[in-house]
Structure formats: structure tokens, C-alpha cells
Design a protein around this motif. Structure first.
Motif, PDB file in Angstrom:
ATOM      1  N   TYR A  60       0.839  -1.205   0.000  1.00 44.63           N
ATOM      2  CA  TYR A  60       0.000   0.000   0.000  1.00 44.63           C
ATOM      3  C   TYR A  60       0.874   1.255   0.000  1.00 44.63           C
ATOM      4  CZ  TYR A  60      -3.193   3.553   1.950  1.00 44.63           C
ATOM      5  OH  TYR A  60      -3.914   4.702   2.191  1.00 44.63           O
ATOM      6  N   SER A  61       1.912   1.249   0.826  1.00 49.10           N
ATOM      7  CA  SER A  61       2.771   2.431   0.950  1.00 49.10           C
ATOM      8  C   SER A  61       3.485   2.750  -0.360  1.00 49.10           C
ATOM      9  CB  SER A  61       3.801   2.213   2.064  1.00 49.10           C
ATOM     10  OG  SER A  61       3.160   2.049   3.310  1.00 49.10           O
ATOM     11  N   VAL A  62       3.962   1.708  -1.051  1.00 53.00           N
ATOM     12  CA  VAL A  62       4.652   1.920  -2.322  1.00 53.00           C
ATOM     13  C   VAL A  62       3.691   2.497  -3.364  1.00 53.00           C
ATOM     14  CG1 VAL A  62       5.823   0.790  -4.243  1.00 53.00           C
ATOM     15  CG2 VAL A  62       6.362   0.129  -1.904  1.00 53.00           C
ATOM     16  N   VAL A  63       2.532   1.875  -3.493  1.00 51.51           N
ATOM     17  CA  VAL A  63       1.561   2.322  -4.500  1.00 51.51           C
ATOM     18  C   VAL A  63       1.056   3.726  -4.170  1.00 51.51           C
ATOM     19  CG1 VAL A  63      -0.662   1.818  -5.577  1.00 51.51           C
ATOM     20  CG2 VAL A  63       0.892  -0.054  -5.005  1.00 51.51           C
ATOM     21  N   TYR A  75       7.620   5.210   3.554  1.00 51.91           N
ATOM     22  CA  TYR A  75       8.225   4.656   4.768  1.00 51.91           C
ATOM     23  C   TYR A  75       7.432   3.457   5.289  1.00 51.91           C
ATOM     24  CZ  TYR A  75       4.449   6.876   7.360  1.00 51.91           C
ATOM     25  OH  TYR A  75       3.214   7.242   7.830  1.00 51.91           O
ATOM     26  N   GLY A  76       6.172   3.339   4.854  1.00 52.91           N
ATOM     27  CA  GLY A  76       5.376   2.197   5.284  1.00 52.91           C
ATOM     28  C   GLY A  76       5.955   0.867   4.851  1.00 52.91           C
ATOM     29  N   LEU A 113       8.166   9.761  10.355  1.00 52.03           N
ATOM     30  CA  LEU A 113       6.840   9.160  10.386  1.00 52.03           C
ATOM     31  C   LEU A 113       6.869   7.644  10.577  1.00 52.03           C
ATOM     32  CD1 LEU A 113       5.020  11.148   7.539  1.00 52.03           C
ATOM     33  CD2 LEU A 113       4.776  11.439  10.005  1.00 52.03           C
ATOM     34  N   SER A 114       8.048   7.053  10.558  1.00 53.72           N
ATOM     35  CA  SER A 114       8.159   5.591  10.643  1.00 53.72           C
ATOM     36  C   SER A 114       7.547   4.979  11.904  1.00 53.72           C
ATOM     37  CB  SER A 114       9.628   5.163  10.517  1.00 53.72           C
ATOM     38  OG  SER A 114      10.104   5.410   9.208  1.00 53.72           O
ATOM     39  N   MET A 129      13.565  13.663   6.468  1.00 54.44           N
ATOM     40  CA  MET A 129      12.928  13.915   7.759  1.00 54.44           C
ATOM     41  C   MET A 129      11.527  13.328   7.809  1.00 54.44           C
ATOM     42  SD  MET A 129      14.122  17.882   8.178  1.00 54.44           S
ATOM     43  CE  MET A 129      12.638  18.359   9.028  1.00 54.44           C
ATOM     44  N   THR A 130      10.828  13.416   6.699  1.00 50.80           N
ATOM     45  CA  THR A 130       9.462  12.902   6.625  1.00 50.80           C
ATOM     46  C   THR A 130       9.426  11.392   6.785  1.00 50.80           C
ATOM     47  OG1 THR A 130       8.729  14.720   5.206  1.00 50.80           O
ATOM     48  CG2 THR A 130       7.425  12.704   5.154  1.00 50.80           C
TER      49      THR A 130
END
Length: 480
Positions: free
Chosen positions: A90-93, A399-400, A272-273, A267-268
Motif C-alpha cells: 500500500y505504501s509503495v503504491v 516509509y510504510g 513518520l516511521s 525527515m518525513t
């Protein structure tokens, strides 16, 4: 009788053409009170629809944690590693389509593009209720990432056309703060909807997706523009005269070459990790303290509501005092204290004490909107800023890929190893925020020394002949 200050602008730069921004009137005179009135109208008429769309977005993004706590994986015959892997995909897409979101929003108009995406992800959310196995679970998570990916960057582009630089961080805090409220409401809704388990032969988590998908389909957006609304924003930032200009390949290349933008992107992703593992498994973590599944979902609400309040106040104060870097550092120190409590409190502590540790984490102010505002005000020209807006939302999701793997089934239910990893991310993020702040301080000093050493004739020659643009110019001052 009170006197009202007249606001005027001196036209200095011939490269800007007034007709390039619909609604901009170069010689328009208006009072500060009129400007406040226009800002209030925008806050009351435009922002509620923007906030409603992101409210619906986040309900549809957080409902998966509620469904997992209610046994979705077991119902479909797979373990939590499928949930983690689907989260990474999901994070990549999402990141890929987030990058294109700001550009497509410019191309088709955010007021058209955003409602289309809202409808699309509503249909996909509803389809979650009818999946039967892991393959279909992967499919709907990919489809919803496609539908949701472009919304936030397109919205950022849209908000930039209505708010000045010293107003944007506060409005972005509202934007992400409403997502916290949505997470709270999602937990409360889930605590009720999951109790429909067995009705009409459907699991409670299926009722969750049916309800929230239907709500999303019914949502819509509205937009409005005013002459003063446009003019005041352009006077604050003349680059916005070029607001309707489409992004070029050169803009993309210049953005990718700018190491200062990359500082904000890193930084983002690093900062957010800690979020995905904690948020996805928060109802399950609270459940492990001894609360039942319905109460556990409801108990996620207080932290999200407190997080909305702290994020809004944090960003408002940052706008008020004109400081960014130390506000970010303080936020991550707060997050760190929360995870230290969660990880080092004895496992046999009372459930109230353990829940308090999760509350400290959830209530910590998110500085993601502040980071976006910081990058936006320090990135120019406008095409470059548009590309950067898409990139930062992409990095706010890519980062997901690794973050969704931090909490592993063998580490459940306390996730002590995962929390050690999260503390490492938090410590790294603090160093990154400090580095970004002092980078801008150093660049301002270096450029000021060069600029102030020039005679007026040399400055005039520089303005007439330089090929440097936007934040590469010697007279560009970075906010820190």
C-alpha cells in the motif's frame, strides 16, 4: 474613530504578468479588516469541505486497524504477516500516485480531481466488505492506495492558492488534526459497528467497511474564489502569479537536484516511521492490557483527540513566533518519552498505567504539517514547489514499506523489540531536524554576507542578468 491601515503593493518585477492569475488585481486596495473578513470566509466556507474530505480519507485509512483487532485476518484465513506485507505494498503504491497527485491536480483542477478520487476510494472501501481471501485483500489494498494517493498533494496545491505563508502551517495542522479526530471517531464507530457481528450473517468488520464505504461515496467537495482572496495571497508570495502554470520537466529535475528538499523528504520518512506499527496495532495493544475488544477500540479515541489539540497549538505557535526547527525537535522528544514509558513499564503494571503510556504517545503533536509548511515556504519557484509537494506526500507514505514490518507477530503483544527500533527512528529524526534548521541558518548567513558586500549597482546587475531562480537566488531568505 479607529483608523484602518490600507494595504498596497509596489510593482517591482516586470517578469510577473497580472493576467496569469485569475482574480489577481495588482492595484487593488483593501483594508486589513477586509482581508481578515476574506480569510474568515475562506476558513468557514472552503476549509470545512477540505477538512471533511480528509476526515473521510482518514476514517478509510484507519479502519483497517479496527478490522484487524476484530479478527479480519483469522476470518480470511491468513496471519498478521499478510496485513504487514499489504501495508508495505500500500505504501509503495500510495507514494507513486501521491507524486503524480499534485501534478494531476494542477492539470485538471483540484476542485474536479479531488471529488473524483473521493468517489473512487469510497467504492473500493465498500468492496472490502466482500473479500474472501488473502489475494482479494491484497487487491483491494492496492486499489485503495491508487484512489487515495493523489488526494493529499492535490489538496496541498489547492490550499496554497488561498493562504499566505504565515497562515499555512496552522491550516495544515487543521488538515492533519482532523485526521486525528477521524481516527478517534473511527475507533468509536468501530466499537459500535463491530457489535453488529453476526447480523445478516456478516462479520462485524464487514459492517464496518459497508458503513464507512457508503459514507465516503456520499461525500463531495465545494470550492470558492474571491478577488481579495487571490490578491492577498499573491502579494504575500509573488511566485503565485504563476499559479496556473503547469509543471515542466525542468521543474522536476531542479527539485530532484535540490539537497534542501531532500532534507525535508528524509525527515518525513524517518520521522513518520513510528506511526504505522503503533497505530495499526494500537487497539490490539490496548486489548492486551486486559480491556475487551470493543472498549479497546473506543479507548483509541482520547489519544487521537488530544493529538489534534496539541498539533494545532504546536503549528499555531510555530506560525506565531516564526520558528520551525526547535518545534519539531520538541515534538519528537515528547514521542520518545511516550515510547520509553511503554517499553520500560513492567508488563505486570496496572492496565490504567499501561494505557496512559499509549495516551502519551498518541497525544504527542505531529509536526508533519509543520514540516510541509517549512519545505513549502523555503522552496521556489512555484513549479519546483508543486513537485516538492507531491514528493513529500510520497515520502510520507513510502516509509510504510519498512515501518509496517517493525511490529512482528513473534514480538506481540508488547512489541518490546519493535519499540527499541522506533526509539532509534525518533533519535535519528531529532538529529535531522536540528541539521535542517542549522543548514538554513548557515545558508542565510553566507548569502547575506555576499549580498551585503555588493554595491547597489552590483545588486541591480545581478537582478538583471542572473540565471538563478527561486530559492537559489542570493536574496532568498530561508525560514528556520
Amino acid at each position: 474613530m479607529s483608523q484602518e491601515k490600507e494595504v498596497s503593493i509596489e510593482k517591482k518585477d516586470a517578469v510577473f504578468v497580472a493576467t496569469e492569475a485569475e482574480g489577481y488585481v495588482a492595484d487593488l486596495d483593501y483594508t486589513e479588516e477586509e482581508e481578515r473578513l476574506v480569510r474568515r470566509i475562506i476558513d468557514l466556507r472552503l476549509m470545512p469541505w477540505i477538512l471533511f474530505s480528509t476526515f473521510i480519507l482518514n476514517i478509510c485509512r484507519t479502519n483497517i486497524s479496527n478490522a484487524v483487532s476484530a479478527g479480519l485476518p483469522k476470518s480470511l484465513g491468513f496471519a498478521n504477516d499478510v496485513v504487514n506485507n499489504a501495508g508495505s505494498i500500500y505504501s509503495v503504491v500510495f507514494s507513486i500516485f501521491a507524486f503524480s497527485g499534485s501534478i494531476l491536480g494542477k492539470r485538471f483542477g483540484p476542485h474536479r480531481f479531488i471529488p473524483f478520487l473521493v468517489l473512487a476510494w469510497g467504492i473500493v472501501t465498500l468492496s472490502h466488505a466482500f473479500i474472501q481471501d488473502a489475494a482479494q485483500y491484497y487487491l483491494v489494498r492496492i486499489l485503495i492506495a491508487i484512489a487515495q494517493g493523489g488526494v493529499i498533494p492535490a489538496t496541498l496545491v489547492y490550499l496554497g492558492s488561498f493562504y499566505k505563508k504565515n497562515e499555512l502551517a496552522t491550516r495544515l495542522a487543521w488538515f492533519w488534526g482532523v485526521q486525528s479526530i477521524a481516527s478517534a471517531v473511527s475507533g468509536l464507530m468501530a466499537s459500535g459497528l463491530l457489535q453488529l457481528d453476526g447480523q445478516l450473517g456478516l462479520k462485524g468488520w464487514r459492517w464496518l467497511f459497508i458503513t464507512e464505504g457508503s459514507l465516503t461515496i456520499l461525500s463531495s467537495a465545494m470550492t470558492v474564489k474571491f478577488q481579495i482572496a487571490v490578491t492577498r495571497v499573491i502579494r504575500d508570495d509573488l511566485l503565485k502569479l504563476k499559479y496556473e502554470t503547469r509543471v515542466t520537466v525542468s521543474d522536476v529535475i531542479e527539485t530532484l537536484k535540490d539537497y534542501k528538499v531532500w532534507g525535508h523528504l528524509v525527515m518525513t520518512s524517518v520521522g513518520l516511521s513510528p506511526g504505522p506499527p503503533f497505530k495499526v496495532y494500537l487497539p490490539s495493544i490496548i486489548n492486551s492490557f486486559g480491556f475487551d475488544v470493543y472498549i479497546s477500540n473506543a479507548l483509541t479515541a482520547p489519544g487521537y483527540l488530544l493529538g489534534f489539540i496539541t498539533m494545532t497549538l504546536w503549528s499555531w505557535n510555530s506560525d506565531r513566533v516564526g520558528e520551525r526547527g526547535f518545534h519539531g525537535v520538541a515534538s519528537f522528544v515528547w514521542h520518545g518519552i511516550g515510547f520509553i514509558l511503554l517499553n520500560w513499564l513492567p508488563d505486570n503494571s496496572s492496565r490504567g498505567v499501561l494505557f496512559f503510556a499509549t495516551l502519551v504517545i498518541s497525544a504527542a503533536p505531529s509536526v508533519h504539517p509543520l514540516n510541509i509548511a517549512w519545505m513549502t515556504e523555503n522552496t521556489a519557484p512555484l513549479g519546483k514547489r508543486t513537485v516538492a509537494s507531491g514528493l513529500i506526500i510520497g515520502f510520507a507514505n513510502i516509509y510504510g514499506v519498512w515501518a509496517n514490518q517493525i511490529y512482528q507477530p513473534w514480538d506481540a503483544p508488547k512489541y518490546h523489540v519493535g519499540n527499541y527500533i522506533i526509539l532509534g527512528f525518533i533519535g535519528t529524526t531529532i538529529l535531522l531536524w536540528l541539521n535542517q534548521k542549522f543548514l538554513y541558518v548557515r545558508l542565510n548567513k553566507q548569502r547575506a554576507a555576499i549580498w551585503n558586500a555588493k554595491s547597489q549597482d552590483e545588486k541591480d546587475e545581478y537582478n538583471a542578468t542572473t540565471t538563478q531562480k527561486g530559492n537559489n537566488r542570493l536574496d532568498f531568505v530561508f525560514k528556520h
